[in-house]
Scaffold this motif. Sequence first.
Motif, short mmCIF file in Angstrom:
data_model
loop_
_atom_site.label_atom_id
_atom_site.label_comp_id
_atom_site.label_asym_id
_atom_site.label_seq_id
_atom_site.Cartn_x
_atom_site.Cartn_y
_atom_site.Cartn_z
N GLY A 8 121.07 115.36 91.65
CA GLY A 8 122.52 115.19 91.68
C GLY A 8 122.88 113.80 91.19
N LYS A 9 123.87 113.16 91.84
CA LYS A 9 124.32 111.83 91.38
C LYS A 9 123.20 110.80 91.48
CE LYS A 9 127.98 112.00 94.12
NZ LYS A 9 128.14 113.45 94.34
N MET A 10 122.56 110.73 92.65
CA MET A 10 121.54 109.70 92.84
C MET A 10 120.28 110.04 92.03
SD MET A 10 121.60 106.93 94.25
CE MET A 10 120.41 105.64 94.18
N VAL A 91 114.68 109.53 99.04
CA VAL A 91 115.79 108.57 98.90
C VAL A 91 116.99 108.97 99.78
CG1 VAL A 91 115.11 108.01 96.54
CG2 VAL A 91 116.90 109.69 96.89
N ALA A 92 116.77 109.92 100.68
CA ALA A 92 117.90 110.44 101.47
C ALA A 92 118.24 109.55 102.65
CB ALA A 92 117.56 111.84 101.98
N ALA A 93 119.52 109.35 102.86
CA ALA A 93 119.98 108.55 104.00
C ALA A 93 119.56 109.23 105.29
CB ALA A 93 121.50 108.42 103.96
N ASN A 116 120.93 102.28 95.60
CA ASN A 116 122.39 102.44 95.50
C ASN A 116 122.78 102.73 94.05
OD1 ASN A 116 122.30 99.86 94.36
ND2 ASN A 116 123.22 98.84 96.11
N THR A 117 124.03 103.10 93.83
CA THR A 117 124.41 103.59 92.49
C THR A 117 124.35 102.54 91.37
OG1 THR A 117 126.75 103.35 93.00
CG2 THR A 117 125.80 105.55 93.28
N PRO A 118 124.39 101.23 91.63
CA PRO A 118 124.19 100.30 90.50
C PRO A 118 122.84 100.46 89.79
CG PRO A 118 125.29 99.18 92.31
CD PRO A 118 124.88 100.53 92.83
N VAL A 119 122.03 101.40 90.27
CA VAL A 119 120.84 101.81 89.52
C VAL A 119 121.26 102.21 88.10
CG1 VAL A 119 120.81 104.27 90.14
CG2 VAL A 119 118.68 103.10 89.87
N LEU A 120 122.49 102.67 87.96
CA LEU A 120 123.00 103.11 86.64
C LEU A 120 123.08 101.96 85.65
CD1 LEU A 120 125.83 105.51 87.83
CD2 LEU A 120 123.86 106.14 86.42
N VAL A 121 123.20 100.72 86.15
CA VAL A 121 123.30 99.56 85.26
C VAL A 121 122.13 98.59 85.50
CG1 VAL A 121 125.79 99.72 84.89
CG2 VAL A 121 124.95 98.44 86.86
N ASP A 122 121.03 99.14 86.01
CA ASP A 122 119.82 98.35 86.27
C ASP A 122 120.06 97.20 87.24
OD1 ASP A 122 118.61 100.08 84.52
OD2 ASP A 122 118.68 98.72 82.80
N GLU A 123 121.01 97.37 88.16
CA GLU A 123 121.30 96.34 89.18
C GLU A 123 121.26 96.93 90.58
OE1 GLU A 123 121.49 93.19 88.89
OE2 GLU A 123 121.98 92.77 86.79
N LEU A 166 124.50 98.83 104.78
CA LEU A 166 124.84 97.59 104.06
C LEU A 166 124.80 97.75 102.55
CD1 LEU A 166 123.12 94.47 105.66
CD2 LEU A 166 125.57 94.91 105.41
N SER A 167 123.62 98.11 102.02
CA SER A 167 123.49 98.13 100.56
C SER A 167 123.57 99.53 99.96
CB SER A 167 122.19 97.44 100.12
OG SER A 167 121.07 98.07 100.70
N GLY A 168 123.16 100.58 100.71
CA GLY A 168 123.28 101.94 100.20
C GLY A 168 124.75 102.29 99.98
#
Length: 264
Positions: A8-10, A91-93, A116-123, A166-168
């Motif tokens: 899915g998204k992640m 990777v599930a919460a 977290n979703t900034p995985v999309l921009v390598d951050e 916090l970060s997820g």
Amino acid sequence: MIAILGTGKMGEALLSGLVRAGLRPDEIVATARRPERAEALRERYGVRVAGNAEAAKLAETLILAVKPQDMGALLAEIAPHVPADRLVISVAAGITTAFVETRLGDGVAVVRVMSNTPVLVDEAMSVISAGAHASEEHLRRTEALLSPVGKVLRIPEAQQDAATALSGSGPAYFFYLVEAMVDAGILLGMPRAAALDMVTQSIVGAAIMLRDSGEHPVILREAVTSPGGTTIAAIAELERHKVRAAFLDAIEAACERSRRLASG
Ligand SMILES: NC(=O)C1=CN([C@@H]2O[C@H](COP(=O)(O)OP(=O)(O)OC[C@H]3O[C@@H](n4cnc5c(N)ncnc54)[C@H](O)[C@@H]3O)[C@@H](O)[C@H]2O)C=CC1
Ligand SMILES: O=C(O)[C@@H]1CCC=N1
């Protein structure tokens, strides 16, 4: 071969990161519940798509990226097809390594990740914890997968729910803050696009200063806060509305929810 189960998204964010990091698409197999979704992933990235059982048999490393509520059913489906020498990354919460281990049977190496979703921009910010049978080598393999798409930190599993809060979930709090600040710009008569530009560049600049200066956030904020000036007038209102206390309560609630997720 790496399998992503429940793309899915992640799962897709991780998949795209692996491809950007130079993994060959034919080294990745993705699964999805809907055939149209699987087909779209195959077209977009050139990866293989398969059913969960087949993907579990094919890959040495399995990344489980379904919702916490769907994890029990996925594990029941793949359990007969996961040999003990596999590395299983969840990777599930809220899903503990013990939850995965008891369902996959003897000795399987499990690493729990919260990214977290900034995985999309390598951050991305990814935190990882070893299960009972995961070795240093399994942690290194997990780090090697995740470090091309951001920062990776090892933490004790007992801190995973706090890290999820916090970060997820963290990026969502900043997007929410940006929405609120843009609304404030609108209230002041600013065009929406200009307000969004100003707020976005401010948050990017502030984030880079925080990361690269090594200064404490209090010092950075004090440098903006002139005596009798505009910033302190705003901060006084934030304090009056107990925004700090609201953040403490909000992140505590997220942590509590993460703790309860595995039980559905
Ligand atoms: N969205 C986020 O920012 C983050 C999400 N996570 C975690 O990642 C996981 C996935 O979250 P999202 O990607 O947001 O959800 P999502 O709903 O976009 O993705 C889950 C996917 O799994 C598929 N799925 C469910 N059961 C399946 C099965 N048995 N076989 C194959 N596919 C199946 C669903 O159809 C869906 O496409 C969750 O466990 C969440 O806790 C972790 C960090 C951040
Ligand atoms: O909201 C959630 O449950 C997931 C986990 C962390 C970010 N999103």
